[in-house]
Design a protein around this motif. Structure first.
Motif, PDB file in Angstrom:
ATOM      1  N   TYR A 101      -6.028   4.236  -4.323  1.00  0.00           N
ATOM      2  CA  TYR A 101      -4.940   3.265  -4.211  1.00  0.00           C
ATOM      3  C   TYR A 101      -5.117   2.149  -5.240  1.00  0.00           C
ATOM      4  O   TYR A 101      -4.150   1.725  -5.885  1.00  0.00           O
ATOM      5  CB  TYR A 101      -4.910   2.678  -2.802  1.00  0.00           C
ATOM      6  CG  TYR A 101      -3.767   1.728  -2.540  1.00  0.00           C
ATOM      7  CD1 TYR A 101      -2.588   2.172  -1.934  1.00  0.00           C
ATOM      8  CD2 TYR A 101      -3.855   0.389  -2.893  1.00  0.00           C
ATOM      9  CE1 TYR A 101      -1.531   1.302  -1.690  1.00  0.00           C
ATOM     10  CE2 TYR A 101      -2.811  -0.491  -2.665  1.00  0.00           C
ATOM     11  CZ  TYR A 101      -1.647  -0.035  -2.064  1.00  0.00           C
ATOM     12  OH  TYR A 101      -0.596  -0.908  -1.840  1.00  0.00           O
ATOM     13  N   TYR A 105      -2.323   1.136  -7.931  1.00  0.00           N
ATOM     14  CA  TYR A 105      -1.707  -0.188  -7.843  1.00  0.00           C
ATOM     15  C   TYR A 105      -2.719  -1.255  -8.282  1.00  0.00           C
ATOM     16  O   TYR A 105      -3.248  -2.010  -7.449  1.00  0.00           O
ATOM     17  CB  TYR A 105      -1.239  -0.456  -6.413  1.00  0.00           C
ATOM     18  CG  TYR A 105      -0.269   0.587  -5.894  1.00  0.00           C
ATOM     19  CD1 TYR A 105       1.069   0.583  -6.293  1.00  0.00           C
ATOM     20  CD2 TYR A 105      -0.687   1.585  -5.008  1.00  0.00           C
ATOM     21  CE1 TYR A 105       1.967   1.541  -5.815  1.00  0.00           C
ATOM     22  CE2 TYR A 105       0.206   2.545  -4.534  1.00  0.00           C
ATOM     23  CZ  TYR A 105       1.521   2.522  -4.948  1.00  0.00           C
ATOM     24  OH  TYR A 105       2.404   3.475  -4.480  1.00  0.00           O
ATOM     25  N   LYS A 108      -2.748  -5.093  -7.121  1.00  0.00           N
ATOM     26  CA  LYS A 108      -3.080  -5.512  -5.758  1.00  0.00           C
ATOM     27  C   LYS A 108      -4.478  -6.130  -5.723  1.00  0.00           C
ATOM     28  O   LYS A 108      -5.402  -5.647  -6.375  1.00  0.00           O
ATOM     29  CB  LYS A 108      -3.034  -4.316  -4.806  1.00  0.00           C
ATOM     30  CG  LYS A 108      -1.671  -3.637  -4.707  1.00  0.00           C
ATOM     31  CD  LYS A 108      -0.667  -4.494  -3.962  1.00  0.00           C
ATOM     32  CE  LYS A 108       0.640  -3.734  -3.752  1.00  0.00           C
ATOM     33  NZ  LYS A 108       1.654  -4.548  -3.029  1.00  0.00           N
ATOM     34  N   GLU A 112      -6.652  -7.516  -0.213  1.00  0.00           N
ATOM     35  CA  GLU A 112      -5.427  -6.896   0.303  1.00  0.00           C
ATOM     36  C   GLU A 112      -5.638  -5.389   0.463  1.00  0.00           C
ATOM     37  O   GLU A 112      -5.223  -4.796   1.471  1.00  0.00           O
ATOM     38  CB  GLU A 112      -4.269  -7.165  -0.656  1.00  0.00           C
ATOM     39  CG  GLU A 112      -2.941  -6.575  -0.197  1.00  0.00           C
ATOM     40  CD  GLU A 112      -1.813  -6.831  -1.179  1.00  0.00           C
ATOM     41  OE1 GLU A 112      -0.698  -6.314  -0.920  1.00  0.00           O
ATOM     42  OE2 GLU A 112      -2.034  -7.516  -2.195  1.00  0.00           O
ATOM     43  N   LEU A 116      -5.566  -2.985   4.083  1.00  0.00           N
ATOM     44  CA  LEU A 116      -4.386  -2.145   4.255  1.00  0.00           C
ATOM     45  C   LEU A 116      -4.516  -1.255   5.482  1.00  0.00           C
ATOM     46  O   LEU A 116      -5.562  -0.649   5.710  1.00  0.00           O
ATOM     47  CB  LEU A 116      -4.182  -1.258   3.020  1.00  0.00           C
ATOM     48  CG  LEU A 116      -3.553  -1.890   1.778  1.00  0.00           C
ATOM     49  CD1 LEU A 116      -3.638  -0.904   0.621  1.00  0.00           C
ATOM     50  CD2 LEU A 116      -2.114  -2.294   2.040  1.00  0.00           C
ATOM     51  N   SER A 117      -3.448  -1.155   6.252  1.00  0.00           N
ATOM     52  CA  SER A 117      -3.415  -0.198   7.350  1.00  0.00           C
ATOM     53  C   SER A 117      -3.349   1.206   6.771  1.00  0.00           C
ATOM     54  O   SER A 117      -2.978   1.403   5.598  1.00  0.00           O
ATOM     55  CB  SER A 117      -2.192  -0.446   8.237  1.00  0.00           C
ATOM     56  OG  SER A 117      -0.996  -0.146   7.511  1.00  0.00           O
ATOM     57  N   ARG A 119      -1.185   3.487   7.371  1.00  0.00           N
ATOM     58  CA  ARG A 119       0.201   3.805   7.006  1.00  0.00           C
ATOM     59  C   ARG A 119       0.539   3.264   5.618  1.00  0.00           C
ATOM     60  O   ARG A 119       1.138   3.958   4.784  1.00  0.00           O
ATOM     61  CB  ARG A 119       1.173   3.246   8.046  1.00  0.00           C
ATOM     62  CG  ARG A 119       2.642   3.479   7.700  1.00  0.00           C
ATOM     63  CD  ARG A 119       3.554   2.937   8.792  1.00  0.00           C
ATOM     64  NE  ARG A 119       3.394   3.684  10.023  1.00  0.00           N
ATOM     65  CZ  ARG A 119       4.014   4.830  10.272  1.00  0.00           C
ATOM     66  NH1 ARG A 119       4.825   5.352   9.372  1.00  0.00           N
ATOM     67  NH2 ARG A 119       3.833   5.455  11.414  1.00  0.00           N
ATOM     68  N   ASN A 120       0.158   2.014   5.356  1.00  0.00           N
ATOM     69  CA  ASN A 120       0.470   1.421   4.052  1.00  0.00           C
ATOM     70  C   ASN A 120      -0.410   1.977   2.943  1.00  0.00           C
ATOM     71  O   ASN A 120       0.009   2.048   1.787  1.00  0.00           O
ATOM     72  CB  ASN A 120       0.330  -0.099   4.121  1.00  0.00           C
ATOM     73  CG  ASN A 120       1.462  -0.735   4.911  1.00  0.00           C
ATOM     74  OD1 ASN A 120       2.584  -0.240   4.908  1.00  0.00           O
ATOM     75  ND2 ASN A 120       1.168  -1.820   5.604  1.00  0.00           N
ATOM     76  N   GLN A 123       0.859   6.594   3.624  1.00  0.00           N
ATOM     77  CA  GLN A 123       2.278   6.962   3.712  1.00  0.00           C
ATOM     78  C   GLN A 123       3.143   6.135   2.764  1.00  0.00           C
ATOM     79  O   GLN A 123       3.993   6.673   2.046  1.00  0.00           O
ATOM     80  CB  GLN A 123       2.759   6.784   5.158  1.00  0.00           C
ATOM     81  CG  GLN A 123       3.998   7.594   5.507  1.00  0.00           C
ATOM     82  CD  GLN A 123       3.725   9.096   5.590  1.00  0.00           C
ATOM     83  OE1 GLN A 123       2.640   9.500   5.971  1.00  0.00           O
ATOM     84  NE2 GLN A 123       4.701   9.897   5.193  1.00  0.00           N
ATOM     85  N   ASN A 124       2.939   4.815   2.776  1.00  0.00           N
ATOM     86  CA  ASN A 124       3.778   3.926   1.958  1.00  0.00           C
ATOM     87  C   ASN A 124       3.158   3.611   0.607  1.00  0.00           C
ATOM     88  O   ASN A 124       3.750   2.866  -0.184  1.00  0.00           O
ATOM     89  CB  ASN A 124       4.034   2.611   2.713  1.00  0.00           C
ATOM     90  CG  ASN A 124       4.761   2.830   4.022  1.00  0.00           C
ATOM     91  OD1 ASN A 124       5.542   3.768   4.156  1.00  0.00           O
ATOM     92  ND2 ASN A 124       4.496   1.977   5.007  1.00  0.00           N
ATOM     93  N   GLY A 125       1.959   4.157   0.361  1.00  0.00           N
ATOM     94  CA  GLY A 125       1.268   3.851  -0.890  1.00  0.00           C
ATOM     95  C   GLY A 125       1.030   5.077  -1.751  1.00  0.00           C
ATOM     96  O   GLY A 125       1.833   5.415  -2.618  1.00  0.00           O
ATOM     97  N   LYS A 128       3.684   7.942  -2.267  1.00  0.00           N
ATOM     98  CA  LYS A 128       4.904   7.623  -3.019  1.00  0.00           C
ATOM     99  C   LYS A 128       4.659   7.552  -4.524  1.00  0.00           C
ATOM    100  O   LYS A 128       5.574   7.231  -5.284  1.00  0.00           O
ATOM    101  CB  LYS A 128       5.480   6.292  -2.520  1.00  0.00           C
ATOM    102  CG  LYS A 128       6.044   6.371  -1.115  1.00  0.00           C
ATOM    103  CD  LYS A 128       6.761   5.104  -0.724  1.00  0.00           C
ATOM    104  CE  LYS A 128       7.443   5.251   0.634  1.00  0.00           C
ATOM    105  NZ  LYS A 128       8.153   4.019   1.046  1.00  0.00           N
TER     106      LYS A 128
END
Length: 220
Positions: A101, A105, A108, A112, A116-117, A119-120, A123-125, A128
């Motif tokens: 991650y 990104y 970031k 942070e 991160l959870s 999901r973030n 799934q959301n990271g 995508k």
């Protein structure tokens, strides 16, 4: 130090500090050999990436956490408590995803990313990103380890009336874990860290020191 020497030193360590562990019995010790070997190989790889000249300070922090997760894995392995071992394997797979991650990104902040959870993070990271599109199978393998370990942790059962009996059985009885599955998990993690993570971190073999080149040869 050669990996075989690390293995022998580790078995001696287990014999000294966990003398009742079923791991060190003559009939069982060989079953753990690949698990131990490839754990040490992965630790050496992570150390190489940490000291590589192009590794960012943020990546260094995440790589160190990942490396220490593998050390903790070796620490609890002789106890035979699958709950502890599955918990650490979940942490390892999650830490691998955090390293990835961070590369996807880079803007970031480190705190942070660490907070991160799931999901973030996934799934959301990662899912995508173009990185996931290009590495779907290998990244999904790491995520599957995380999910499987989470399922195991949440479904654990305790069927003992006497707590001492439970602790004794953990130490001296054959492991409740599938060593074949454990070896498979470690191999998937090792292969990902050896191949994909090396590319993600942009580690160029031409920029390695002679010592780092020798380490890379030792672990491949």
């Amino acid at each position: 130090m050669k990996i075989e020497n690390e293995y022998e030193s580790y078995i001696q360590y287990v014999s000294n500090f966990y003398p009742k562990s079923s791991m060190v019995s003559s009939s069982n010790v060989h079953k753990y050999k690949n698990i131990i070997h490839y754990s040490f190989k992965t630790i050496y790889l992570l150390d190489l990436y940490y000291h590589y000249q192009g590794t960012s300070i943020k990546s260094k922090s995440l790589l160190m956490e990942l490396k220490m997760s593998f050390v903790r894995f070796l620490y609890v392995l002789p106890i035979n408590d699958y709950f502890f071992i599955e918990t650490i394997l979940r942490a390892i797979s999650e830490n691998v995803l955090r390293v990835v991650y961070n590369i996807i990104y880079p803007d970031k902040g480190i705190e942070e990313i660490k907070k991160l959870s799931y999901r973030n993070l996934w799934q959301n990271g990662i899912k995508k990103s173009n990185v996931f599109s290009e590495n779907n199978t290998t990244l999904s393998n790491i995520n599957n380890i995380y999910r499987q370990k989470s399922d195991t942790i949440h479904s654990s059962r305790y069927n003992y009336e006497n707590q001492i009996d439970y602790m004794i059985d953990l130490m001296i009885e054959d492991s409740q874990m599938s060593l074949k599955q454990l070896e498979s998990d470690i191999m998937h993690l090792y292969q990902f860290i050896l191949h994909e993570m090396k590319i993600f971190l942009d580690v160029n073999e031409q920029d390695l020191t002679l010592q780092q080149i020798n380490v890379l040869k030792m672990v491949t």
